[in-house]
Design a protein around this motif. Structure first.
Motif: not given
Length: 368
Positions: A197-207
């Protein structure tokens, strides 16, 4: 438009990554002057890292956000040495930094079971204190959460990070065709056939300007710090936040993302990185990809075409560049394979460095 903004605020409020709490160690017990009895020490307040715990659950369970340990028992004829007061244990999420009121880090909890002494109990009354008890330590601290994940998805809004996370994992982030779909970090896990298992974090879009805290930049960028690797997700057709902002090509987008990471924390650009070129199902995507690959092979030859303030001091070196389409599924399996390979290679390097250090310590101890 107003309703949309209100919805965004309500949604983000569900995720808490900073909590201010008051902690106080227990007061010691009274001494017994006639017989020289010593009062029990006050209890301590401990933060204990525990899985499946959130700052939101702490706030809901303890709305007062006050944690006080028990008072030490008084000395008596039956028990000259008073018992220690009851400790107060507060379960906190993994990835917590403990900060004092001045913002200085005083502790860190990254693995399940790790403990941090937040407030020490006071001494019991004894000859040294004229048999009077001492009060416990008291202070206000901040619990600052930084997500821990193997891979962090980084990109500008609407690059397709949420769609990608839903394709490679069992996470179900909100997906829509407008810029700020992801307004709180999402965690997912890639499951492989051998049960890895590999954990992935979707981080809010940068500007642009995220490093200067534009668009809540610091609140989002801090979560990148504890990811082992970066996966930049870029729209092959380019990016434009609104009609009032400048259009950026895919190449310029990569430079800008690198610049934002570098300005926030230059160590971020030293992390292993992969690049996913998304939306390959769009018209002209193949021609745009050919142009981008040429630019990535020799970036120095094209830097004169972009504004100087967009150019990072160090460009990211991508281990793999994978064209994908979250719409058609193109390249998704290849991307998962590349992520696995990159994580495994990094783990092997870390293990090799550990073995070398252990060997060096053994050799040094034998020579001594």
């Amino acid at each position: 438009m107003v309703r949309c903004g209100a919805a965004v605020l309500r949604k983000y409020s569900n995720f808490i990554d900073d909590l201010r709490v008051y902690v106080r160690g227990g007061t010691g017990g009274m001494g017994y002057p006639n017989l020289g009895g010593e009062g029990g020490r006050g209890g301590d307040v401990w933060f204990v890292a525990r899985e499946r715990t959130t700052l939101k659950s702490i706030r809901e369970k303890y709305p007062q956000k006050r944690f006080v340990a028990g008072t030490g028992a008084n000395s008596s004829v039956k028990a000259l040495k008073g018992e220690k007061g009851k400790d107060c244990e507060v379960h906190v999420p993994l990835g917590i930094s403990v900060l004092d009121d001045d913002g200085k880090q005083i502790g860190e909890l990254n693995a399940a079971g790790e403990r941090f002494l937040a407030a020490r109990g006071g001494l019991g009354g004894s000859l040294a204190t004229n048999f009077l008890p001492c009060k416990g330590q008291r202070r206000t601290v901040h619990l600052d959460l930084k997500l821990i994940a193997d891979v962090g998805l980084v990109g500008f809004p609407n690059a397709g990070k949420s769609s990608l996370l839903s394709k490679i994992s069992h996470a179900k982030p909100e997906i829509a065709n407008y810029a700020f779909t992801t307004i709180q970090p999402e965690l997912g896990k890639i499951m492989y056939a051998d049960y890895k298992q590999i954990s992935v974090a979707d981080l809010p879009g940068l500007i642009e300007g995220a490093h200067a805290n534009k668009g809540m930049g610091h609140k989002f960028l801090k979560h990148v710090e504890r990811t082992k690797q970066l996966l930049l997700v870029v729209d092959i057709s380019g990016f434009q936040l609104s009609i009032k902002t400048q259009f950026r090509t895919a190449f310029e987008t990569i430079l800008l993302l690198t610049k934002e990471l570098e300005l926030y924390n230059e160590e971020l650009v030293t992390k292993p990185a992969l690049l996913a070129i998304n939306k390959m199902d769009l018209p002209c995507a193949k021609d745009n990809l050919d142009e981008l690959m040429t630019q990535l092979e020799n970036p120095q030859d094209f830097l004169h075409l972009v504004e100087e303030e967009m150019i990072p001091a160090n460009t990211l070196e991508f281990r793999e560049v994978i064209p994908i389409s979250t719409y058609t599924g193109e390249g998704i399996e290849e991307l998962k394979t590349c992520i696995r390979k990159s994580i495994d290679e990094q783990a092997e390097r870390v293990n090799e460095e550990y073995r070398k250090k252990k060997l060096l310590l053994l050799q040094t101890s034998k020579e001594e």
